[in-house]
Design an enzyme around this catalytic site. Sequence first.
Site, PDB file in Angstrom:
ATOM      1  N   ILE A 196      12.704 -34.661 -34.794  1.00  0.00           N
ATOM      2  CA  ILE A 196      12.825 -34.865 -36.240  1.00  0.00           C
ATOM      3  C   ILE A 196      11.583 -35.615 -36.717  1.00  0.00           C
ATOM      4  O   ILE A 196      11.262 -36.691 -36.211  1.00  0.00           O
ATOM      5  CB  ILE A 196      14.091 -35.667 -36.587  1.00  0.00           C
ATOM      6  CG1 ILE A 196      15.341 -34.931 -36.084  1.00  0.00           C
ATOM      7  CG2 ILE A 196      14.180 -35.901 -38.093  1.00  0.00           C
ATOM      8  CD1 ILE A 196      16.628 -35.707 -36.297  1.00  0.00           C
ATOM      9  N   GLU A 238      15.747 -39.155 -31.381  1.00  0.00           N
ATOM     10  CA  GLU A 238      15.735 -38.081 -32.387  1.00  0.00           C
ATOM     11  C   GLU A 238      15.194 -36.774 -31.810  1.00  0.00           C
ATOM     12  O   GLU A 238      14.822 -35.877 -32.567  1.00  0.00           O
ATOM     13  CB  GLU A 238      14.896 -38.511 -33.600  1.00  0.00           C
ATOM     14  CG  GLU A 238      13.422 -38.714 -33.330  1.00  0.00           C
ATOM     15  CD  GLU A 238      13.085 -40.122 -32.912  1.00  0.00           C
ATOM     16  OE1 GLU A 238      11.917 -40.510 -33.056  1.00  0.00           O
ATOM     17  OE2 GLU A 238      13.975 -40.851 -32.417  1.00  0.00           O
TER      18      GLU A 238
END
Length: 329
Positions: A196, A238
Site C-alpha cells: 500500500i 501493509e
Amino acid sequence: MRTESVAPQPHNFTVWYAYYSGRYPDLTRAVDIIASNGLPFTEQRCAELYHKFFAADDEIQAIQEIGAKLTEALSGVTGAVASAGNDVGTFGAALKVFQGQVDLSDTLEQLRGIIRAMTEQAQRVAVRNQFLQTQLSDSAQQLETMRRDLDTVRREAMTDALTDLANRKQFDQALREAAATAMEDGRPLCLLMIDIDFFKKFNDNHGHVVGDQVLKLVGRTLKDSVRGRDTAARFGGEEFAIIMPESTLDEALAFAEQTRATIANRRIVKRTSGAAIGNITLSVGVALYEPGETLGRFIQRADEALYMAKHQGRNQVRAFVAPAEAALV
C-alpha cells in the site's frame, strides 16, 4: 517496552523478551524494520508480531487440551464396550445353566421360574447395551465437537486476524506446495508482492483505526478477486502477497493491473462522519517461478519488481525480467 509505550501484558512480554534475547532473528528483523520506519508499536502491531512468531504455542496447547478430552472419551467407550462384552459372556453362561435346568425340570412351576430368571438376565443385558448405545452416541457428539475445535484452531493458526487472509505461516506452506506442483507438472507459477503506497503517512494523518480499515478493505478486495486455486496472504504490515498457480506472467500482470485499478477507484470515507479521506493506491511486483530456484530467491525477485514499481512513481505494476532480457519492465 516502557520507552515504546508497550502495554505490560503476557503476549507483549513474550515478544519483547524474545527480541531482547536475540534468539529469534526473523522477529528481530521485523521489529527493527518497524522501528526504522518510525512506526509506533501499537497493541495491534504487537499482537500481529505475537501471532506471527508465537501462535504455534497456542496451537500446541489447544491440541494438547483436545487430545486429553479425546483420551477421556475413548477411555469411557472402551470401558463400556468391555463391560458389555462381559455381560454378553455372563448371559451366554447363564443360558447354558438355564438349558440344563429345563432338561431337569418336571413341573410347570419350575419352567416358569426358569423363564422368569432368563427374562431378568436378558433385561439386565439389554439395559447395559442401552447404556453402551447412549455412551457411544455421546462419544460421537464429543468427537464431532473436538473435530470442529481442531478445525477452528488450525484455521486461526493459519489466518491473519485483521484481514482474514492467509497469514505468513500459511503463505509459506502454500508457496512450497505450489512450487513443488509447478516443478512436477511443468505449469507456470506466479507470485505477486503488493504494497500500500504511503501507508505510514496515511496512518499518521488519519489514525490507526482508519489505517486498520484500509488494511481490511485491501484484504477483502484481494480475497474477493482471487481464483479458488490462488492464495491471497498478508505478508506483513501493509504488504500483501498472492500465489497464482497455473498462471502465465501475462495473466498475472493482467490480474495485478485489474486489482490495482479496483483499489485506486475506491473512495475512502470515515464511517463516523461520511467525510471523504481520499484514495489509496497499490504498487505491485510480479515474478514468474523459475524451476529449481529457492523460494527465497523467488520472493526476492517479486520484491525487486515491487521496489521498482515504487521507485518509478507507485500506483503501478512491474514484472521482474531476467537481467539478460533487460532487468525490469
